[in-house]
Design a protein around this motif. Sequence first.
Motif, PDB file in Angstrom:
ATOM      1  N   THR A 111      30.588 -35.375  44.810  1.00  0.00           N
ATOM      2  CA  THR A 111      31.422 -34.180  44.703  1.00  0.00           C
ATOM      3  C   THR A 111      32.761 -34.519  44.053  1.00  0.00           C
ATOM      4  O   THR A 111      33.213 -33.814  43.150  1.00  0.00           O
ATOM      5  CB  THR A 111      31.660 -33.569  46.093  1.00  0.00           C
ATOM      6  OG1 THR A 111      30.398 -33.264  46.681  1.00  0.00           O
ATOM      7  CG2 THR A 111      32.495 -32.312  46.017  1.00  0.00           C
ATOM      8  N   LEU A 112      33.375 -35.594  44.497  1.00  0.00           N
ATOM      9  CA  LEU A 112      34.654 -36.011  43.923  1.00  0.00           C
ATOM     10  C   LEU A 112      34.495 -36.375  42.448  1.00  0.00           C
ATOM     11  O   LEU A 112      35.325 -35.998  41.621  1.00  0.00           O
ATOM     12  CB  LEU A 112      35.227 -37.192  44.702  1.00  0.00           C
ATOM     13  CG  LEU A 112      36.604 -37.673  44.274  1.00  0.00           C
ATOM     14  CD1 LEU A 112      37.630 -36.552  44.425  1.00  0.00           C
ATOM     15  CD2 LEU A 112      37.014 -38.873  45.096  1.00  0.00           C
ATOM     16  N   VAL A 152      36.419 -34.498  39.330  1.00  0.00           N
ATOM     17  CA  VAL A 152      37.235 -35.241  38.365  1.00  0.00           C
ATOM     18  C   VAL A 152      36.736 -35.001  36.951  1.00  0.00           C
ATOM     19  O   VAL A 152      37.529 -34.775  36.031  1.00  0.00           O
ATOM     20  CB  VAL A 152      37.259 -36.744  38.713  1.00  0.00           C
ATOM     21  CG1 VAL A 152      37.849 -37.575  37.588  1.00  0.00           C
ATOM     22  CG2 VAL A 152      38.038 -36.978  39.996  1.00  0.00           C
ATOM     23  N   SER A 153      35.426 -35.013  36.758  1.00  0.00           N
ATOM     24  CA  SER A 153      34.888 -34.790  35.409  1.00  0.00           C
ATOM     25  C   SER A 153      35.168 -33.366  34.929  1.00  0.00           C
ATOM     26  O   SER A 153      35.502 -33.158  33.755  1.00  0.00           O
ATOM     27  CB  SER A 153      33.397 -35.093  35.357  1.00  0.00           C
ATOM     28  OG  SER A 153      32.671 -34.167  36.109  1.00  0.00           O
ATOM     29  N   GLN A 154      35.073 -32.378  35.816  1.00  0.00           N
ATOM     30  CA  GLN A 154      35.410 -31.008  35.434  1.00  0.00           C
ATOM     31  C   GLN A 154      36.889 -30.875  35.082  1.00  0.00           C
ATOM     32  O   GLN A 154      37.247 -30.182  34.132  1.00  0.00           O
ATOM     33  CB  GLN A 154      35.079 -30.032  36.568  1.00  0.00           C
ATOM     34  CG  GLN A 154      33.630 -29.700  36.690  1.00  0.00           C
ATOM     35  CD  GLN A 154      33.387 -28.707  37.815  1.00  0.00           C
ATOM     36  OE1 GLN A 154      34.234 -28.494  38.683  1.00  0.00           O
ATOM     37  NE2 GLN A 154      32.225 -28.096  37.797  1.00  0.00           N
ATOM     38  N   ALA A 203      38.305 -29.746  31.413  1.00  0.00           N
ATOM     39  CA  ALA A 203      39.223 -28.618  31.251  1.00  0.00           C
ATOM     40  C   ALA A 203      40.532 -29.067  30.609  1.00  0.00           C
ATOM     41  O   ALA A 203      41.097 -28.358  29.767  1.00  0.00           O
ATOM     42  CB  ALA A 203      39.500 -27.971  32.606  1.00  0.00           C
ATOM     43  N   GLN A 204      40.992 -30.240  30.971  1.00  0.00           N
ATOM     44  CA  GLN A 204      42.224 -30.777  30.398  1.00  0.00           C
ATOM     45  C   GLN A 204      42.057 -31.028  28.901  1.00  0.00           C
ATOM     46  O   GLN A 204      42.937 -30.684  28.111  1.00  0.00           O
ATOM     47  CB  GLN A 204      42.593 -32.069  31.119  1.00  0.00           C
ATOM     48  CG  GLN A 204      43.880 -32.694  30.666  1.00  0.00           C
ATOM     49  CD  GLN A 204      44.153 -33.997  31.405  1.00  0.00           C
ATOM     50  OE1 GLN A 204      43.243 -34.619  31.950  1.00  0.00           O
ATOM     51  NE2 GLN A 204      45.399 -34.404  31.416  1.00  0.00           N
ATOM     52  N   GLN A 205      40.931 -31.597  28.503  1.00  0.00           N
ATOM     53  CA  GLN A 205      40.680 -31.854  27.081  1.00  0.00           C
ATOM     54  C   GLN A 205      40.548 -30.561  26.290  1.00  0.00           C
ATOM     55  O   GLN A 205      41.061 -30.450  25.170  1.00  0.00           O
ATOM     56  CB  GLN A 205      39.437 -32.719  26.907  1.00  0.00           C
ATOM     57  CG  GLN A 205      39.627 -34.141  27.376  1.00  0.00           C
ATOM     58  CD  GLN A 205      38.335 -34.925  27.413  1.00  0.00           C
ATOM     59  OE1 GLN A 205      37.244 -34.365  27.258  1.00  0.00           O
ATOM     60  NE2 GLN A 205      38.435 -36.227  27.627  1.00  0.00           N
ATOM     61  N   GLU A 206      39.881 -29.566  26.870  1.00  0.00           N
ATOM     62  CA  GLU A 206      39.747 -28.272  26.191  1.00  0.00           C
ATOM     63  C   GLU A 206      41.109 -27.615  26.008  1.00  0.00           C
ATOM     64  O   GLU A 206      41.408 -27.080  24.934  1.00  0.00           O
ATOM     65  CB  GLU A 206      38.828 -27.350  26.990  1.00  0.00           C
ATOM     66  CG  GLU A 206      37.369 -27.735  26.931  1.00  0.00           C
ATOM     67  CD  GLU A 206      36.517 -26.860  27.824  1.00  0.00           C
ATOM     68  OE1 GLU A 206      37.012 -25.840  28.348  1.00  0.00           O
ATOM     69  OE2 GLU A 206      35.335 -27.205  28.000  1.00  0.00           O
TER      70      GLU A 206
END
Length: 78
Positions: free
Chosen positions: A50-51, A55-57, A61-64
Amino acid sequence: MFKRVLWVSVGVALGVVAVSKANAYVKANTPDKARQFLLGPDQENVGARTLQGLVSQFKQAQQERERELNNQYINKLN
């Protein structure tokens, strides 16, 4: 400031305890098939998975958002 840090840490600690108790309850009181459906086949590493997913999500989102802002500023310069 100290009070906020104290209450946030108390809240995090209570959240961890509540999640661990709920997880133990689910493991103890649900049949294996239902537990595999809810938690997946790797039931020991649900928290880590879950963690890792969160983190990957967040990174995605940060890169987008970074690409979006870069395009916005490039368009302003042109």
